[in-house]
Motif scaffolding. Structure first.
Motif, PDB file in Angstrom:
ATOM      1  N   ARG A  36       0.838  -1.203   0.000  1.00 29.06           N
ATOM      2  CA  ARG A  36       0.000   0.000   0.000  1.00 29.06           C
ATOM      3  C   ARG A  36       0.867   1.244   0.000  1.00 29.06           C
ATOM      4  O   ARG A  36       0.607   2.202  -0.732  1.00 29.06           O
ATOM      5  N   GLU A  40       1.093   4.250  -2.793  1.00 27.76           N
ATOM      6  CA  GLU A  40       0.878   5.655  -2.426  1.00 27.76           C
ATOM      7  C   GLU A  40       2.040   6.517  -2.911  1.00 27.76           C
ATOM      8  O   GLU A  40       1.839   7.582  -3.478  1.00 27.76           O
ATOM      9  N   VAL A  55      -6.322   2.876  -5.071  1.00 29.06           N
ATOM     10  CA  VAL A  55      -5.632   3.809  -4.188  1.00 29.06           C
ATOM     11  C   VAL A  55      -6.573   4.255  -3.068  1.00 29.06           C
ATOM     12  O   VAL A  55      -6.173   4.328  -1.903  1.00 29.06           O
ATOM     13  N   GLN A  56      -7.834   4.524  -3.389  1.00 32.89           N
ATOM     14  CA  GLN A  56      -8.799   4.926  -2.364  1.00 32.89           C
ATOM     15  C   GLN A  56      -9.011   3.815  -1.332  1.00 32.89           C
ATOM     16  O   GLN A  56      -9.063   4.072  -0.139  1.00 32.89           O
ATOM     17  N   ASP A  58      -6.843   1.480  -0.608  1.00 28.88           N
ATOM     18  CA  ASP A  58      -5.593   1.427   0.156  1.00 28.88           C
ATOM     19  C   ASP A  58      -5.575   2.497   1.241  1.00 28.88           C
ATOM     20  O   ASP A  58      -5.152   2.250   2.371  1.00 28.88           O
ATOM     21  N   ARG A  59      -6.011   3.692   0.902  1.00 27.58           N
ATOM     22  CA  ARG A  59      -5.995   4.794   1.862  1.00 27.58           C
ATOM     23  C   ARG A  59      -6.952   4.538   3.017  1.00 27.58           C
ATOM     24  O   ARG A  59      -6.642   4.851   4.167  1.00 27.58           O
ATOM     25  N   ARG A  60      -8.100   3.983   2.714  1.00 27.31           N
ATOM     26  CA  ARG A  60      -9.061   3.679   3.781  1.00 27.31           C
ATOM     27  C   ARG A  60      -8.462   2.667   4.764  1.00 27.31           C
ATOM     28  O   ARG A  60      -8.533   2.844   5.980  1.00 27.31           O
ATOM     29  N   THR A  63      -5.510   4.212   6.737  1.00 22.68           N
ATOM     30  CA  THR A  63      -5.962   5.123   7.784  1.00 22.68           C
ATOM     31  C   THR A  63      -6.458   4.348   8.997  1.00 22.68           C
ATOM     32  O   THR A  63      -6.100   4.655  10.140  1.00 22.68           O
ATOM     33  N   GLY A  89      -2.710  13.355   5.009  1.00 25.11           N
ATOM     34  CA  GLY A  89      -3.445  13.213   3.746  1.00 25.11           C
ATOM     35  C   GLY A  89      -3.420  14.486   2.923  1.00 25.11           C
ATOM     36  O   GLY A  89      -3.242  14.455   1.698  1.00 25.11           O
ATOM     37  N   ASP A  93      -1.776  15.103  -0.796  1.00 24.01           N
ATOM     38  CA  ASP A  93      -2.562  15.696  -1.878  1.00 24.01           C
ATOM     39  C   ASP A  93      -1.807  16.865  -2.511  1.00 24.01           C
ATOM     40  O   ASP A  93      -1.808  17.033  -3.733  1.00 24.01           O
TER      41      ASP A  93
END
Length: 138
Positions: A36, A40, A55-56, A58-60, A63, A89, A93
């Motif tokens: 992950r 990223e 990617v979303q 993975d981010r969830r 986190t 985050g 971004d």
């Protein structure tokens, strides 16, 4: 690795046994973190072909795993942890936005400046969290 996404399994765990089951599932997923993290970084540096839905997801999971690792001990630590992850985050971004070649150079530099300030704030949040934990232990 199973065919199910980590988020689907996490949602299942939440429905079946609550927050404790979710934390146990995330603890089992710790070995997947390097993948992950690599995705990223690849996205931030615009060198990867990872679809944004992956990617979303993975981010969830990342986190939730980070929150499980931080293990806030009280409400103040919970607030700091939430801010810490939010600031991280936002900084990432800004880095992604700075790497966008379609943006004008002054805007890209502004994004890099924001990323630097956010990462400084991130570092201060970590220091404050550690200071509060030390204070609570005394």
């Amino acid at each position: 690795m199973t065919d199910e996404t980590p988020t689907a399994e996490a949602a299942e765990a939440t429905d079946e046994g609550g927050e404790q089951d979710l934390l146990e599932l995330l603890a089992q997923r710790r070995d997947e973190r390097s993948g992950r993290a690599a995705r990223e970084v690849a996205e931030c540096l615009a060198i990867g072909d990872t679809p944004s839905t992956q990617v979303q997801e993975d981010r969830r999971v990342a986190t939730a795993a980070a929150l499980a690792d931080i293990e806030p001990g009280d409400e103040f630590q919970s607030l700091l942890a939430a801010q810490l992850l939010t600031v991280h985050g936002m900084a990432m971004d800004c880095v992604r936005s700075a790497r966008d070649p379609a943006r004008e150079e002054p805007l890209r530099l502004a994004y890099l400046g924001h990323a630097g300030r956010l990462l400084s704030l991130f570092s201060r949040h970590i220091g404050r969290l550690e200071h509060h934990r030390d204070w609570c232990e005394e």
